[in-house]
Motif scaffolding. Structure first.
Motif, PDB file in Angstrom:
ATOM      1  N   LEU A 272      37.656  50.842  60.305  1.00 61.54           N
ATOM      2  CA  LEU A 272      37.014  52.159  60.359  1.00 61.54           C
ATOM      3  C   LEU A 272      35.556  52.099  59.906  1.00 61.54           C
ATOM      4  CD1 LEU A 272      39.878  54.394  58.921  1.00 61.54           C
ATOM      5  CD2 LEU A 272      39.356  53.843  61.298  1.00 61.54           C
ATOM      6  N   ARG A 273      35.211  51.076  59.124  1.00 63.65           N
ATOM      7  CA  ARG A 273      33.842  50.890  58.605  1.00 63.65           C
ATOM      8  C   ARG A 273      33.364  52.144  57.875  1.00 63.65           C
ATOM      9  NH1 ARG A 273      31.640  46.278  60.894  1.00 63.65           N
ATOM     10  NH2 ARG A 273      32.805  45.442  62.653  1.00 63.65           N
ATOM     11  N   ILE A 274      34.174  52.610  56.967  1.00 62.30           N
ATOM     12  CA  ILE A 274      33.807  53.790  56.189  1.00 62.30           C
ATOM     13  C   ILE A 274      32.698  53.416  55.209  1.00 62.30           C
ATOM     14  CG2 ILE A 274      34.643  55.415  54.436  1.00 62.30           C
ATOM     15  CD1 ILE A 274      37.322  55.377  55.844  1.00 62.30           C
ATOM     16  N   PRO A 275      31.583  54.153  55.205  1.00 64.01           N
ATOM     17  CA  PRO A 275      30.505  53.857  54.246  1.00 64.01           C
ATOM     18  C   PRO A 275      31.004  54.015  52.814  1.00 64.01           C
ATOM     19  CG  PRO A 275      29.749  55.371  55.957  1.00 64.01           C
ATOM     20  CD  PRO A 275      31.238  55.273  56.093  1.00 64.01           C
ATOM     21  N   VAL A 276      30.618  53.097  51.948  1.00 59.50           N
ATOM     22  CA  VAL A 276      31.085  53.140  50.563  1.00 59.50           C
ATOM     23  C   VAL A 276      29.900  53.004  49.614  1.00 59.50           C
ATOM     24  CG1 VAL A 276      33.366  52.195  51.072  1.00 59.50           C
ATOM     25  CG2 VAL A 276      31.485  50.642  50.542  1.00 59.50           C
ATOM     26  N   PHE A 277      30.093  53.501  48.394  1.00 58.29           N
ATOM     27  CA  PHE A 277      29.097  53.305  47.350  1.00 58.29           C
ATOM     28  C   PHE A 277      29.054  51.825  46.981  1.00 58.29           C
ATOM     29  CE2 PHE A 277      30.089  57.761  46.967  1.00 58.29           C
ATOM     30  CZ  PHE A 277      28.869  58.344  46.655  1.00 58.29           C
ATOM     31  N   GLY A 278      27.849  51.301  46.835  1.00 53.83           N
ATOM     32  CA  GLY A 278      27.705  49.908  46.457  1.00 53.83           C
ATOM     33  C   GLY A 278      27.885  49.705  44.963  1.00 53.83           C
ATOM     34  N   LYS A 279      27.959  48.448  44.556  1.00 47.36           N
ATOM     35  CA  LYS A 279      28.088  48.100  43.148  1.00 47.36           C
ATOM     36  C   LYS A 279      26.879  47.272  42.729  1.00 47.36           C
ATOM     37  CE  LYS A 279      33.157  48.108  43.261  1.00 47.36           C
ATOM     38  NZ  LYS A 279      34.390  47.324  43.041  1.00 47.36           N
ATOM     39  N   PRO A 280      26.492  47.353  41.437  1.00 51.10           N
ATOM     40  CA  PRO A 280      25.338  46.572  40.979  1.00 51.10           C
ATOM     41  C   PRO A 280      25.464  45.083  41.303  1.00 51.10           C
ATOM     42  CG  PRO A 280      26.024  48.119  39.280  1.00 51.10           C
ATOM     43  CD  PRO A 280      27.068  48.182  40.366  1.00 51.10           C
ATOM     44  N   MET A 281      26.682  44.528  41.158  1.00 56.85           N
ATOM     45  CA  MET A 281      26.870  43.096  41.382  1.00 56.85           C
ATOM     46  C   MET A 281      26.592  42.727  42.829  1.00 56.85           C
ATOM     47  SD  MET A 281      27.479  40.637  39.395  1.00 56.85           S
ATOM     48  CE  MET A 281      27.641  38.856  39.615  1.00 56.85           C
ATOM     49  N   LEU A 282      26.854  43.669  43.766  1.00 60.25           N
ATOM     50  CA  LEU A 282      26.607  43.393  45.178  1.00 60.25           C
ATOM     51  C   LEU A 282      25.103  43.306  45.449  1.00 60.25           C
ATOM     52  CD1 LEU A 282      27.742  43.061  48.039  1.00 60.25           C
ATOM     53  CD2 LEU A 282      27.672  45.549  48.268  1.00 60.25           C
ATOM     54  N   SER A 283      24.340  44.277  44.959  1.00 57.66           N
ATOM     55  CA  SER A 283      22.884  44.241  45.134  1.00 57.66           C
ATOM     56  C   SER A 283      22.293  43.012  44.458  1.00 57.66           C
ATOM     57  CB  SER A 283      22.249  45.510  44.550  1.00 57.66           C
ATOM     58  OG  SER A 283      22.667  46.656  45.238  1.00 57.66           O
ATOM     59  N   PHE A 284      22.781  42.712  43.255  1.00 56.08           N
ATOM     60  CA  PHE A 284      22.293  41.553  42.509  1.00 56.08           C
ATOM     61  C   PHE A 284      22.579  40.256  43.263  1.00 56.08           C
ATOM     62  CE2 PHE A 284      23.199  38.260  39.244  1.00 56.08           C
ATOM     63  CZ  PHE A 284      21.927  38.140  38.709  1.00 56.08           C
ATOM     64  N   GLY A 285      23.801  40.138  43.766  1.00 59.43           N
ATOM     65  CA  GLY A 285      24.171  38.919  44.492  1.00 59.43           C
ATOM     66  C   GLY A 285      23.337  38.705  45.740  1.00 59.43           C
ATOM     67  N   LYS A 286      23.095  39.787  46.494  1.00 61.49           N
ATOM     68  CA  LYS A 286      22.266  39.660  47.701  1.00 61.49           C
ATOM     69  C   LYS A 286      20.840  39.274  47.343  1.00 61.49           C
ATOM     70  CE  LYS A 286      24.750  42.804  50.818  1.00 61.49           C
ATOM     71  NZ  LYS A 286      24.654  44.065  51.609  1.00 61.49           N
ATOM     72  N   SER A 287      20.319  39.841  46.250  1.00 61.81           N
ATOM     73  CA  SER A 287      18.957  39.512  45.824  1.00 61.81           C
ATOM     74  C   SER A 287      18.835  38.028  45.489  1.00 61.81           C
ATOM     75  CB  SER A 287      18.570  40.362  44.603  1.00 61.81           C
ATOM     76  OG  SER A 287      18.639  41.741  44.883  1.00 61.81           O
ATOM     77  N   ILE A 288      19.811  37.508  44.740  1.00 60.93           N
ATOM     78  CA  ILE A 288      19.784  36.095  44.353  1.00 60.93           C
ATOM     79  C   ILE A 288      19.922  35.188  45.570  1.00 60.93           C
ATOM     80  CG2 ILE A 288      21.042  34.299  43.112  1.00 60.93           C
ATOM     81  CD1 ILE A 288      19.465  35.976  41.218  1.00 60.93           C
ATOM     82  N   HIS A 289      20.861  35.507  46.458  1.00 61.18           N
ATOM     83  CA  HIS A 289      21.076  34.670  47.633  1.00 61.18           C
ATOM     84  C   HIS A 289      19.846  34.649  48.541  1.00 61.18           C
ATOM     85  CE1 HIS A 289      25.334  34.217  46.650  1.00 61.18           C
ATOM     86  NE2 HIS A 289      25.412  33.331  47.617  1.00 61.18           N
ATOM     87  N   THR A 290      19.210  35.805  48.735  1.00 61.51           N
ATOM     88  CA  THR A 290      18.004  35.842  49.560  1.00 61.51           C
ATOM     89  C   THR A 290      16.892  35.024  48.923  1.00 61.51           C
ATOM     90  OG1 THR A 290      18.597  38.054  50.319  1.00 61.51           O
ATOM     91  CG2 THR A 290      16.338  37.362  50.682  1.00 61.51           C
ATOM     92  N   THR A 291      16.773  35.093  47.582  1.00 67.50           N
ATOM     93  CA  THR A 291      15.771  34.300  46.863  1.00 67.50           C
ATOM     94  C   THR A 291      15.985  32.816  47.092  1.00 67.50           C
ATOM     95  OG1 THR A 291      15.593  35.994  45.148  1.00 67.50           O
ATOM     96  CG2 THR A 291      14.838  33.782  44.585  1.00 67.50           C
ATOM     97  N   LEU A 292      17.229  32.358  46.934  1.00 68.12           N
ATOM     98  CA  LEU A 292      17.517  30.927  47.092  1.00 68.12           C
ATOM     99  C   LEU A 292      17.396  30.493  48.545  1.00 68.12           C
ATOM    100  CD1 LEU A 292      20.478  30.498  44.584  1.00 68.12           C
ATOM    101  CD2 LEU A 292      18.048  30.000  44.256  1.00 68.12           C
TER     102      LEU A 292
END
Length: 736
Positions: free
Chosen positions: A522-542
């Protein structure tokens, strides 16, 4: 120079769709070796309005006189009679065709296609009284073909309805939904015209200006509020009588007589929610505001079941709109609701209807409805060409809204008196040659208005005689077909499974099937979590760091064969500095879903510390990086055949003892005890299978835990890899 040295050969597909500047770029990339192949068909040049011209093909022959020509005339798609009809039809574009032009120059070239299919195809025309009849006849013909079992009918996916413009698709989309026929409409625009998106834009408009009465009226009529029509009449009448906005009346609802208690209470609740969201909108980031609105209003809950085609489509549109909101926030980090509404207003005033990505999963057993332009390169057993009347197809030529720059326009086509008609004829040629078994053309005498419509001149050019009108002024579409076979109930559609899966999807299903349904079907939009934003930031950096390591390593290798060998003597020269790594982190930081500024700052400092540990480790070990963020697809055997599993490997290093080491980053601290469990190995075991599938020798698998710098390494055995494949296969069968 860099691109030339990186690639030995250049292949240009759909060359007839290039413009002048693109052709110049191609020549620059190919020089000086000119190891180049172009693939083209001037009869499929359908992007003249983008500056494309088949004149580039003629220029190619003069620019590269030593080029060798290969003419591909063996056709593996369409029956011979359809190919012959299409070939005879396109001859009407002479002399402005490559085949004819070269013959005038004494060059023998035949583009007549030969089919490898011995069976004749269907090529017929159906003329109806009205548009309603035409739509009904299309639906009826598809049902009969499907129920007849005539080969190669395999399901609804064997049918395509091709339209000249997106607008022409609406009645066919509605008819398919009414008849319970699974379908997908591959529109390229029109998001802002979808009712659910108009509702949400209206809600935004009220938050920005509560006295926008038309927008507020739209919000009050949302079905989920259940405000009665009588109450809406009283509210609008009271606003008109007092000469004030609808908002003022709603705020003073207790002063309005003749409003039922339930309606009065409901309107008070709506006003309260709007006031609360209006306050939030002045400071909140837009993605958070949007999801808050979906949750607090109950709109998301009302769509959560996804049990009808309409709710599933609405979820798709909401996700498309949410993606636009997130893109806006990424491009304008400080932007708030008023900035987004200004941008949206500019887009709508300019005629932008909102693009649709069509990237969502769909049921492959569904009728495809799309424009002819969009069908290029595709094929379907049965093609239905609709609205074949004058001014609809071929269309009337319109002047360019914005003229193409001279630099993009190829040399003028040789004295063509009707370039638009020739373009439309090429479009018809594309449509005809999409069919594997049959082409059904449809037209009608009336599309609204008083005057009868002339049938398309293309029908005469294809040899169809003057039509006999069929239809009685409006055929009813019933829930069963003529043979009594049941049509699928549109209220309870089957949820289509994705065509491929990821490790994350499979893990979500194992954890909770309902979670999987909400997130991936269904791909229902959901509230994100701090760890998700943090993880994406780190992965993009590396990722940026690794790409720089690869690029500088590439530079050294290039110079080793030149005159600069003395300039690079130490491996450290290829390593970005610690300051560069932290600058990548600043540029990659995602400032979303942190509930407070303190938590936001804690994560930011945590990231800097983790990257410092990573840099120390990397600069000491100096690994030879082979690849960063490598995508893969492998196929796992399941009951329904081979199922694609897709993923992405964070990093591939050259192992000191030969082969490669696969490294996967984890943003947390290692939780694995001395003996690693099979469940903890699964992700890297999948990566090992994928790497070995493309010929890599894997020597080591490593989880790199960034928070404390620890590493856990192992190598999967043959038994463990077989066990994982069996586990995935079992999960896929349970999921289906």
């Amino acid at each position: 120079e860099r691109t030339r040295s990186a690639f030995r050969f250049l292949l240009v597909d759909e060359f007839q769709d290039t413009n002048s500047s693109q052709y110049e770029l191609i020549k620059l990339l190919a020089a000086p070796k000119n190891n180049m192949t172009i693939v083209c068909d001037d009869d499929q040049a359908i992007f003249r309005w983008r500056g494309a011209s088949f004149e580039n093909i003629l220029s190619f022959k003069s620019d590269f006189p030593e080029s060798r020509e290969v003419v591909l005339t063996q056709n593996y798609r369409s029956p011979q009679n359809i190919l012959d009809a299409a070939y005879d039809f396109i001859q009407l574009n002479n002399p402005n065709r490559l085949e004819h032009r070269l013959r005038e120059q004494g060059v023998s070239l035949s583009k007549k296609l030969e089919s490898n299919d011995p069976l004749p195809g269907v090529l017929e025309h159906n003329h109806c009284a009205t548009l309603d009849d035409e739509v009904a006849t299309v639906i009826e013909r598809m049902i009969k073909l499907k129920e007849s079992g005539t080969p190669p009918i395999g399901g609804w996916g064997d049918f395509a309805i091709l339209v000249r413009s997106n607008d022409a698709a609406d009645p066919f989309v509605s008819a398919c939904a009414h008849a319970g026929i699974p379908h997908r409409f591959l529109a390229q625009k029109g998001l802002y015209a979808k009712p659910i998106i108009i509702d949400l834009i209206s809600y935004f408009a009220v938050l920005e200006n509560a006295h926008d009465s038309p927008a507020l009226y739209r919000v009050l009529t949302w079905p989920l509020w259940n405000v009665s029509h009588a109450a809406l009449v009283e509210l609008t009448h009271a606003a008109h009588k007092k000469g004030c906005s609808l908002w003022k009346i709603c705020v003073e609802i207790d002063l309005v007589p003749d409003i039922e208690a339930n309606d009065r209470e409901q309107i008070r609740g709506i006003v309260g929610i709007l006031q609360r969201h209006g306050s939030v909108s002045r400071s909140a980031r837009l993605p958070l505001l949007f999801l808050t609105i979906l949750k607090d209003t109950g709109l998301l809950a009302s769509l959560g079941s996804g049990e009808t085609t309409e709710t599933r489509e609405n979820l798709q549109y909401i996700n498309e709109f949410f993606a636009k909101i997130k893109t806006f926030q990424e491009q304008v980090p400080s932007g708030r609701l008023t900035d987004f509404m200004t941008l949206l207003s500019f887009e709508q005033e300019s005629g932008d209807e909102g693009s649709l990505s069509n990237s969502g999963e769909y049921d492959p057993d569904s009728v495809t409805i799309m424009t002819i332009h969009g069908s290029k390169g595709l094929e379907f057993p049965y093609v239905f060409l609709v609205n074949m009347v004058d001014q609809r197809f071929p269309t009337r030529e319109r002047g360019d809204g914005i003229p193409l720059p001279d630099a993009l326009v190829s040399a003028p086509e040789s004295a063509s008196e009707q370039p638009h008609l020739e373009e439309e004829r090429r479009l018809m040629y594309v449509a005809l040659t999409r069919a594997q078994r049959g082409v059904y053309c449809f037209s009608a005498e009336h599309y609204g208005g008083v005057r009868k419509r002339k049938r398309s001149q293309f029908l005469s050019e294809l040899g169809f005689e003057a039509p006999v009108v069929s239809g009685q002024g409006g055929l009813a579409i019933h829930g069963t077909n003529g043979q009594g076979g049941a049509v699928v109930d549109s209220r309870t559609p089957q949820l289509p499974l994705p065509n491929s899966f990821s490790f994350t999807q499979l893990a979500a299903f194992r954890t909770c099937p309902l979670q999987y349904k909400f997130a991936f079907l269904l791909r229902i939009p959901v509230f994100g979590k701090p760890m998700l934003s943090f993880g994406k930031s780190i992965h993009t950096t590396l990722q940026k760091f690794g790409e720089q390591v690869l690029e500088r390593s590439w530079k050294i290798q290039q110079d080793l064969f030149g005159s600069k060998t003395a300039e690079y003597t130490e491996n450290e020269r290829s390593l970005p500095s610690r300051e560069e790594l932290l600058s990548f982190f600043e540029a990659s930081w995602i400032d979303e879903w942190y509930p407070s500024r303190n938590i936001h700052d804690e994560y930011r400092e945590k990231g800097k510390k983790a990257l410092g540990l990573f840099y120390d480790d990397f600069s000491v070990k100096k690994p030879t990086v082979k690849a960063i963020e490598r995508d893969f697809t492998i196929k796992i055997a399941a009951r329904n055949g081979l199922i694609p599993i897709k993923g992405r490997i964070d990093r591939l290093d050259q192992h000191p003892e030969g082969g490669v080491e696969i490294v996967d980053y984890k943003t947390g601290r290692s939780k694995i005890a001395e003996k690693i469990a099979f469940a903890d190995k699964e992700q890297l075991l999948l990566y090992q299978i994928a790497a070995e599938d493309i010929g890599e020798t894997v020597s080591q698998l490593t989880y790199h835990y960034l928070e404390d710098g620890s590493r856990v390494s192992f190598l999967g055995s043959a038994q463990e890899k077989d066990r994982l494949k069996g586990s995935i296969s079992k999960t896929l069968e349970e999921l289906r």
